[in-house]
Design a protein around this motif. Structure first.
Motif, mmCIF file in Angstrom:
data_model
loop_
_atom_site.group_PDB
_atom_site.id
_atom_site.type_symbol
_atom_site.label_atom_id
_atom_site.label_comp_id
_atom_site.label_asym_id
_atom_site.label_seq_id
_atom_site.Cartn_x
_atom_site.Cartn_y
_atom_site.Cartn_z
ATOM 1 N N LEU A 2 0.854 -1.190 0.000
ATOM 2 C CA LEU A 2 0.000 0.000 0.000
ATOM 3 C C LEU A 2 0.888 1.237 0.000
ATOM 4 C CD1 LEU A 2 -2.799 -1.052 2.508
ATOM 5 C CD2 LEU A 2 -2.846 -1.081 0.011
ATOM 6 N N PRO A 3 0.753 2.090 -1.021
ATOM 7 C CA PRO A 3 1.712 3.191 -1.194
ATOM 8 C C PRO A 3 1.683 4.225 -0.090
ATOM 9 C CG PRO A 3 -0.127 3.401 -2.731
ATOM 10 C CD PRO A 3 -0.253 2.051 -2.093
ATOM 11 N N GLN A 4 0.549 4.376 0.590
ATOM 12 C CA GLN A 4 0.439 5.408 1.619
ATOM 13 C C GLN A 4 0.993 4.962 2.967
ATOM 14 O OE1 GLN A 4 -1.960 3.617 0.294
ATOM 15 N NE2 GLN A 4 -3.793 3.439 1.582
ATOM 16 N N LEU A 5 1.336 3.683 3.092
ATOM 17 C CA LEU A 5 1.854 3.146 4.351
ATOM 18 C C LEU A 5 3.370 2.988 4.291
ATOM 19 C CD1 LEU A 5 -0.730 0.317 5.186
ATOM 20 C CD2 LEU A 5 -0.785 2.736 5.841
ATOM 21 N N THR A 6 4.004 3.074 5.440
ATOM 22 C CA THR A 6 5.432 2.811 5.510
ATOM 23 C C THR A 6 5.691 1.323 5.378
ATOM 24 O OG1 THR A 6 5.444 2.524 7.911
ATOM 25 C CG2 THR A 6 5.746 4.774 7.065
ATOM 26 N N ALA A 7 6.961 0.961 5.221
ATOM 27 C CA ALA A 7 7.323 -0.451 5.155
ATOM 28 C C ALA A 7 6.877 -1.168 6.424
ATOM 29 C CB ALA A 7 8.832 -0.589 4.961
ATOM 30 N N ARG A 8 7.107 -0.551 7.579
ATOM 31 C CA ARG A 8 6.702 -1.162 8.848
ATOM 32 C C ARG A 8 5.194 -1.412 8.880
ATOM 33 N NH1 ARG A 8 9.304 -0.809 13.652
ATOM 34 N NH2 ARG A 8 10.550 0.948 12.863
ATOM 35 N N GLN A 9 4.433 -0.420 8.464
ATOM 36 C CA GLN A 9 2.973 -0.544 8.496
ATOM 37 C C GLN A 9 2.486 -1.599 7.503
ATOM 38 O OE1 GLN A 9 2.270 3.597 7.681
ATOM 39 N NE2 GLN A 9 1.795 4.081 9.829
ATOM 40 N N ASN A 10 3.140 -1.699 6.340
ATOM 41 C CA ASN A 10 2.775 -2.735 5.373
ATOM 42 C C ASN A 10 3.034 -4.130 5.939
ATOM 43 O OD1 ASN A 10 1.859 -2.099 2.442
ATOM 44 N ND2 ASN A 10 3.326 -0.457 2.880
ATOM 45 N N ILE A 11 4.134 -4.278 6.666
ATOM 46 C CA ILE A 11 4.486 -5.586 7.221
ATOM 47 C C ILE A 11 3.490 -6.016 8.289
ATOM 48 C CG2 ILE A 11 6.227 -6.830 8.589
ATOM 49 C CD1 ILE A 11 8.342 -5.045 7.137
ATOM 50 N N THR A 12 3.092 -5.095 9.138
ATOM 51 C CA THR A 12 2.236 -5.459 10.275
ATOM 52 C C THR A 12 0.746 -5.444 9.931
ATOM 53 O OG1 THR A 12 2.171 -3.146 11.050
ATOM 54 C CG2 THR A 12 3.925 -4.570 11.922
ATOM 55 N N LEU A 13 0.384 -4.939 8.742
ATOM 56 C CA LEU A 13 -1.033 -4.781 8.393
ATOM 57 C C LEU A 13 -1.832 -6.093 8.464
ATOM 58 C CD1 LEU A 13 -3.298 -2.897 7.455
ATOM 59 C CD2 LEU A 13 -2.584 -3.350 5.092
ATOM 60 N N PRO A 14 -1.366 -7.213 7.886
ATOM 61 C CA PRO A 14 -2.177 -8.442 7.952
ATOM 62 C C PRO A 14 -2.501 -8.874 9.377
ATOM 63 C CG PRO A 14 -0.441 -8.684 6.325
ATOM 64 C CD PRO A 14 -0.151 -7.427 7.082
ATOM 65 N N ALA A 15 -1.523 -8.779 10.271
ATOM 66 C CA ALA A 15 -1.767 -9.154 11.665
ATOM 67 C C ALA A 15 -2.785 -8.212 12.302
ATOM 68 C CB ALA A 15 -0.461 -9.138 12.458
ATOM 69 N N GLU A 16 -2.662 -6.926 12.013
ATOM 70 C CA GLU A 16 -3.594 -5.957 12.588
ATOM 71 C C GLU A 16 -5.014 -6.202 12.088
ATOM 72 O OE1 GLU A 16 -1.922 -2.208 11.584
ATOM 73 O OE2 GLU A 16 -0.309 -2.330 13.070
ATOM 74 N N LEU A 17 -5.149 -6.541 10.817
ATOM 75 C CA LEU A 17 -6.482 -6.833 10.278
ATOM 76 C C LEU A 17 -7.088 -8.062 10.939
ATOM 77 C CD1 LEU A 17 -5.905 -6.182 6.456
ATOM 78 C CD2 LEU A 17 -7.181 -4.753 8.065
ATOM 79 N N ALA A 18 -6.221 -8.976 11.390
ATOM 80 C CA ALA A 18 -6.691 -10.178 12.073
ATOM 81 C C ALA A 18 -6.862 -9.961 13.574
ATOM 82 C CB ALA A 18 -5.717 -11.324 11.827
ATOM 83 N N GLY A 19 -6.608 -8.724 14.038
ATOM 84 C CA GLY A 19 -6.769 -8.423 15.456
ATOM 85 C C GLY A 19 -5.638 -8.946 16.315
ATOM 86 N N ARG A 20 -4.447 -9.117 15.693
ATOM 87 C CA ARG A 20 -3.291 -9.626 16.427
ATOM 88 C C ARG A 20 -2.138 -8.638 16.311
ATOM 89 N NH1 ARG A 20 -4.426 -14.223 13.254
ATOM 90 N NH2 ARG A 20 -2.433 -13.969 12.191
#
Length: 225
Positions: A97-115
């Motif tokens: 996702l272009p608007q997110l940092t590398a860190r945010q892109n990496i952690t996004l799937p876990a965050e979407l899963a509530g983890r």
């Protein structure tokens, strides 16, 4: 038990005289902690086969099992849960996702899963991938090789049972591609990760423990490294 098992898998497009069997009765088991490459000429069905294994495409008949769970016939919600929680994906296009940092892109799937991502795993993966100093950069500020390493870190951060990689070095130069393939291999042998990769490149397939070669929707060769 295999990490992934396909049994008599068939995928047909079209109907009647115009129907095409992209995958024609394929059975294969992918062992845990192994790196398997799937090769074949254009139109051989290799990408369709992988998409069926990963639950990205429906099957006409046969079954796919991931870690003891048969995913063919699951509801959309249940299948989404399996893909989110148990599968990692790496594609030729990095899909960041272009608007997110590398860190945010990496952690996004876990965050979407509530983890939350295990901080030790995050530090280890980003360190081994050599992107620890690029985590606050957005994709547009990263090279192609760096973007693919972010995509790899994202796939590994949820500790998936299997990573499916579809031509993961297709948009990379030879040096960056070799680095990405080397890390995929290390993730198998150091982290016990299971990787299934589609590639047209014999050099890329050389990193795998096992190579399946498809032609006309069927496995014509199954060889160890």
């Amino acid at each position: 038990m295999g990490a992934v098992t396909a049994t008599d898998l068939v995928k047909t497009y079209g109907a009647g005289d115009r129907s095409v069997r992209a995958v024609d009765g394929v059975s294969a088991t992918f062992a845990p902690g192994r790196f398997t490459a799937i090769m074949g000429p254009s139109g051989s069905g290799k990408s369709t086969f992988m998409h069926c294994l990963a639950g990205l495409d429906t099957v006409t008949s046969g079954s796919v099992t991931i870690g003891g769970t048969e995913i063919t016939g699951l509801s959309d919600r249940a299948l989404t849960s399996v893909r989110r929680d148990r599968i990692g994906f790496v594609f030729q296009s990095f899909n960041l996702l272009p608007q997110l940092t590398a860190r945010q892109n990496i952690t996004l799937p876990a965050e979407l899963a509530g983890r939350t991502v295990d901080p030790d795993l995050f530090e280890h993966v980003t360190g081994v991938l050599g992107i620890g100093d690029r985590l606050d950069h957005r994709p547009s500020e990263l090279s192609g090789g760096q973007q693919q390493r972010v995509a790899l870190a994202r796939a590994l951060s949820t500790r998936p049972e299997v990573i499916f990689a579809d031509e993961p070095t297709g948009n990379l130069d030879s040096h960056s591609g070799a680095e990405v393939l080397g890390f995929l291999r290390d993730s198998v042998h150091r982290l016990g990760q299971t990787v299934v990769m589609v590639t047209h490149d014999p050099n890329a397939a050389g990193y795998a423990d096992r190579v399946l070669i498809l032609a006309d929707g069927r496995i014509v060769r199954d060889t160890g490294r």
